[in-house]
Design a protein around this motif. Structure first.
Motif, PDB file in Angstrom:
ATOM      1  N   ALA A 190       0.831  -1.209   0.000  1.00 12.32           N
ATOM      2  CA  ALA A 190       0.000   0.000   0.000  1.00 12.32           C
ATOM      3  C   ALA A 190       0.861   1.253   0.000  1.00 12.32           C
ATOM      4  CB  ALA A 190      -0.924  -0.005   1.215  1.00 12.32           C
ATOM      5  N   ILE A 210       2.443   1.622  -3.519  1.00 11.68           N
ATOM      6  CA  ILE A 210       1.492   2.117  -4.507  1.00 11.68           C
ATOM      7  C   ILE A 210       1.149   3.576  -4.231  1.00 11.68           C
ATOM      8  CG2 ILE A 210      -0.836   1.831  -5.447  1.00 11.68           C
ATOM      9  CD1 ILE A 210       1.200  -0.326  -6.302  1.00 11.68           C
ATOM     10  N   THR A 226       1.226   6.624  -6.867  1.00  6.09           N
ATOM     11  CA  THR A 226       0.007   7.375  -7.156  1.00  6.09           C
ATOM     12  C   THR A 226       0.246   8.867  -6.993  1.00  6.09           C
ATOM     13  OG1 THR A 226      -1.224   5.490  -6.250  1.00  6.09           O
ATOM     14  CG2 THR A 226      -2.473   7.481  -6.705  1.00  6.09           C
ATOM     15  N   LEU A 237       0.419  -8.183  -7.886  1.00  6.71           N
ATOM     16  CA  LEU A 237      -0.364  -7.137  -7.216  1.00  6.71           C
ATOM     17  C   LEU A 237       0.171  -5.752  -7.558  1.00  6.71           C
ATOM     18  CD1 LEU A 237      -0.767  -8.834  -3.713  1.00  6.71           C
ATOM     19  CD2 LEU A 237      -2.513  -8.605  -5.496  1.00  6.71           C
ATOM     20  N   THR A 240      -0.414  -4.975 -11.539  1.00  7.44           N
ATOM     21  CA  THR A 240      -1.804  -4.698 -11.930  1.00  7.44           C
ATOM     22  C   THR A 240      -2.266  -3.340 -11.410  1.00  7.44           C
ATOM     23  OG1 THR A 240      -2.553  -5.995 -10.016  1.00  7.44           O
ATOM     24  CG2 THR A 240      -2.502  -7.098 -12.153  1.00  7.44           C
ATOM     25  N   GLN A 241      -1.818  -2.956 -10.213  1.00  7.96           N
ATOM     26  CA  GLN A 241      -2.246  -1.665  -9.680  1.00  7.96           C
ATOM     27  C   GLN A 241      -1.565  -0.508 -10.403  1.00  7.96           C
ATOM     28  OE1 GLN A 241      -2.972  -1.418  -5.269  1.00  7.96           O
ATOM     29  NE2 GLN A 241      -2.017  -3.453  -5.292  1.00  7.96           N
ATOM     30  N   LYS A 301      -3.066  -0.097 -13.861  1.00  7.21           N
ATOM     31  CA  LYS A 301      -4.355   0.601 -13.797  1.00  7.21           C
ATOM     32  C   LYS A 301      -4.146   2.106 -13.634  1.00  7.21           C
ATOM     33  CE  LYS A 301      -8.388   1.248 -10.808  1.00  7.21           C
ATOM     34  NZ  LYS A 301      -9.060   0.859  -9.542  1.00  7.21           N
ATOM     35  N   LEU A 302      -3.223   2.496 -12.749  1.00  6.26           N
ATOM     36  CA  LEU A 302      -2.966   3.916 -12.513  1.00  6.26           C
ATOM     37  C   LEU A 302      -2.480   4.615 -13.783  1.00  6.26           C
ATOM     38  CD1 LEU A 302      -1.154   3.714  -9.054  1.00  6.26           C
ATOM     39  CD2 LEU A 302      -3.400   4.744  -9.483  1.00  6.26           C
ATOM     40  N   LEU A 317     -10.228   6.548  -8.863  1.00 10.47           N
ATOM     41  CA  LEU A 317      -9.596   5.287  -8.472  1.00 10.47           C
ATOM     42  C   LEU A 317     -10.597   4.261  -7.950  1.00 10.47           C
ATOM     43  CD1 LEU A 317      -6.361   6.703  -6.809  1.00 10.47           C
ATOM     44  CD2 LEU A 317      -6.721   5.970  -9.162  1.00 10.47           C
ATOM     45  N   SER A 318     -11.610   4.717  -7.261  1.00  4.70           N
ATOM     46  CA  SER A 318     -12.615   3.794  -6.736  1.00  4.70           C
ATOM     47  C   SER A 318     -13.917   3.831  -7.520  1.00  4.70           C
ATOM     48  CB  SER A 318     -12.917   4.122  -5.273  1.00  4.70           C
ATOM     49  OG  SER A 318     -13.556   5.392  -5.171  1.00  4.70           O
ATOM     50  N   GLN A 339      -4.110   5.308   1.385  1.00  7.17           N
ATOM     51  CA  GLN A 339      -5.074   5.413   0.283  1.00  7.17           C
ATOM     52  C   GLN A 339      -4.972   6.782  -0.378  1.00  7.17           C
ATOM     53  OE1 GLN A 339      -9.205   4.938   1.349  1.00  7.17           O
ATOM     54  NE2 GLN A 339      -9.934   5.355  -0.737  1.00  7.17           N
TER      55      GLN A 339
END
Length: 585
Positions: A418, A421, A425, A483, A486-487, A490-491, A560-561, A578
């Motif tokens: 976390a 990432i 981000t 993990l 893939t994150q 996506k970003l 993102l969500s 987050q």
């Protein structure tokens, strides 16, 4: 200077750098003669000379992102690494990456490529020029122009030793009796190397190592030879040029020999030549120096198109380890927006270490010591440099970013991925073009064995993957590499579709307390806004919607969500590390 010819502009800059005695070294009678040879070396026809590139033109948009990799970061049995790299990019980077920075792929003798033996060859163990051409069909390519030094095993240096050929004049020599106390050093090794030549003992200048011998740009031949190399690279697929260690290029005794005015002028010369040869080519300066000095390499939008944002990696890591955004918020508020035609090159991990010089005056000694200590708890190594008084100072932290994110100043916890990432981000949202190290894309940890076996601290972050093992990891849903990939994938895909993430879109820093780091981006046409808000702690945090100042007449949702913000929502709850990208479109 739009109505001034290319030759006149080059001649003007040459007069600032070279006096008549210097020109005579190359038998030039006038600066105009030298300008003609530079223009010819670049293959610039009269039409290209007259076709001046438009000033303040942005050669990038929100779709630009750069993957940084060695030619041999991925290995397969009986397959040339450049073939394997092509396969990896074709499989995993088609819709998320626009540009590939292939770190030096030339024959070399040390420093994993940065001690170049031959600038115009591909290391045969990596592949050949046709492999580079094939990669250029997939993506824009960035080449390294290793401009400050070359290998002591190069033909040029052998010519220096034998006092014959053009190499005999290409290297900077100095007396061992001189006073070098003012010289800025990035290493602890002796500055001068004693070398036996047919003309007797000479002492050559070595900024980085005794296998990396510095060029003497006071000799016109050196400037001319690199113009030929640049033209060759353009003809072989380069669209971006990374000027490696360029801050050290010009030497003048009695000065620090870093950021010399002549260095800035030489960058202006090369930029003019490059952009006349290829209007959308990009020059990026790699200058691991204090932040205020680094900013000078923009010039007046006539030097670097982009500068490495060297303060970002240590500042962001400090922020996530301390859970305090105060330092990075102060820094970002003081950073000037890049004018059109220039931008920042943002990165938080690279093949080198996490430089500490860029945060001089940005982090206190105690904060830097805490950063070093926390990284050392994750098996980091430290590279040192010698100060003018003879003492040593930490120059960089050598650690894989994924491993560094395994701890805070309070110790390890369960938030490594976390935190990792979150760092990306934040970086992807900032003003500028993002540069992503291949080992960050796939979450590679420290390679302690390679660092130990090579004796080089930097190799801790230069792992070479067996490609079949990597593909297995990336296809396994429970693997940390899957993990991470893939994150980040996506970003990057999301980022490339947001006009507010144009590298030159407006950026404004938000004041949301020390546990939150936030900034607002607005597209150039003012149609899209994105509020980038990150919890930089391992505890839940709350953000009052009123502190963000969302316009009530618009609908807002988190990219993102994909959650919409209700009109009556008072607080945004953020889980540890987050990030939300709240947008109106």
């Amino acid at each position: 200077m739009n109505n001034v010819s290319l030759k006149e502009q080059i001649t003007h800059y040459l007069r600032l750098v070279y006096d008549s005695d210097m020109l005579q070294k190359q038998h030039y009678q006038t600066h105009q003669e030298f300008a003609d040879d530079l223009i010819t070396a670049m293959g610039l026809t009269p039409t290209k000379q007259e076709n001046s590139p438009p000033p303040h033109k942005n050669h990038w948009d929100e779709t630009r992102s750069v993957l940084i990799t060695y030619a041999d970061s991925l290995l397969e049995e009986d397959v040339k690494p450049l073939h394997t790299l092509h396969d990896f990019i074709d499989r995993y980077c088609q819709d998320n990456i626009s540009d590939i920075h292939i770190l030096p792929f030339y024959p070399y003798s040390s420093d994993d490529g940065f001690s170049v033996i031959n600038y115009m060859s591909v290391n045969e163990s990596h592949g050949e020029w046709s492999d580079i051409h094939a990669l250029a069909q997939l993506k824009n390519l960035m080449f390294d122009l290793v401009i400050n030094h070359c290998s002591s095993r190069s033909q040029w240096f052998q010519e220096f030793i034998n006092a014959q050929g053009q190499g005999q004049h290409m290297f900077y020599t100095a007396s061992p009796e001189g006073d070098y106390s003012a010289v800025t050093r990035p290493r602890t090794s002796p500055l001068l190397r004693s070398t036996s030549t047919v003309e007797g003992e000479k002492h050559v200048w070595c900024t980085f190592s005794h296998d990396q011998v510095d060029f003497d740009f006071s000799h016109p031949m050196v400037l001319l030879e690199f113009a030929k190399i640049i033209a060759f690279y353009l003809n072989n697929g380069a669209k971006l040029f990374r000027l490696d260690a360029v801050a050290f290029l010009w030497k003048e005794l009695g000065t620090s020999c870093i950021n010399h005015p002549n260095t800035h002028t030489i960058i202006k010369i090369y930029r003019l030549l490059i952009e006349h040869a290829c209007h959308d080519a990009v020059v990026i300066t790699e200058t691991n120096i204090p932040n205020h000095e680094n900013l000078q390499y923009f010039g007046n939008a006539n030097e670097a198109h982009a500068i490495y944002n060297f303060a970002l990696p240590p500042l962001l890591l400090h922020t996530l380890m301390s859970g305090d955004s105060s330092a990075i918020t102060r820094w970002q508020m003081a950073m000037p927006p890049a004018q059109n035609g220039t931008t920042y090159f943002n990165f938080i991990a690279s093949h080198d270490g996490i430089g500490l010089r860029p945060v001089e005056n940005l982090l206190s000694s105690a904060q830097k010591d805490a950063l070093i200590t926390s990284c050392q708890s994750q098996d980091a190594r430290i590279n040192w440099r010698t100060l003018p008084d003879g003492s040593q100072s930490a120059y960089e932290i050598n650690i894989a970013l994924f491993s560094a994110c395994g701890t805070t100043h309070a110790g390890t916890d369960d938030w490594q991925i976390a935190r990792f990432i979150c760092a990306h981000t934040i970086m992807f949202g900032l003003e500028g073009i993002p540069g992503l190290y291949i080992h960050s894309l796939i979450g590679t940890p420290n390679d302690l064995a390679r660092a130990e076996n090579s004796g080089q601290n930097r190799c801790i972050n230069r792992h070479q993957w067996d490609f079949s093992k990597l593909t297995t990891e990336l296809s396994n849903p429970s693997s940390p590499h899957h993990l991470v990939y893939t994150q980040i994938d996506k970003l990057l895909r999301l980022r490339s579709k947001q006009r507010a993430f144009h590298p030159n879109a407006t950026q404004f820093t938000l004041q949301l307390g020390k546990h939150i780091f936030g900034f607002w981006r607005q597209s150039i046409d003012r149609q899209q806004s994105i509020f980038c808000i990150s919890n930089i702690t391992n505890q839940k945090q709350s953000v009052n919607v009123q502190d963000i100042n969302l316009v009530n007449t618009q609908k807002w949702y988190d990219l993102l969500s994909a959650e919409t913000l209700d009109e009556d929502k008072v607080n945004i709850q953020l889980m540890p590390y987050q990030t939300v990208w709240i947008t109106n479109t």
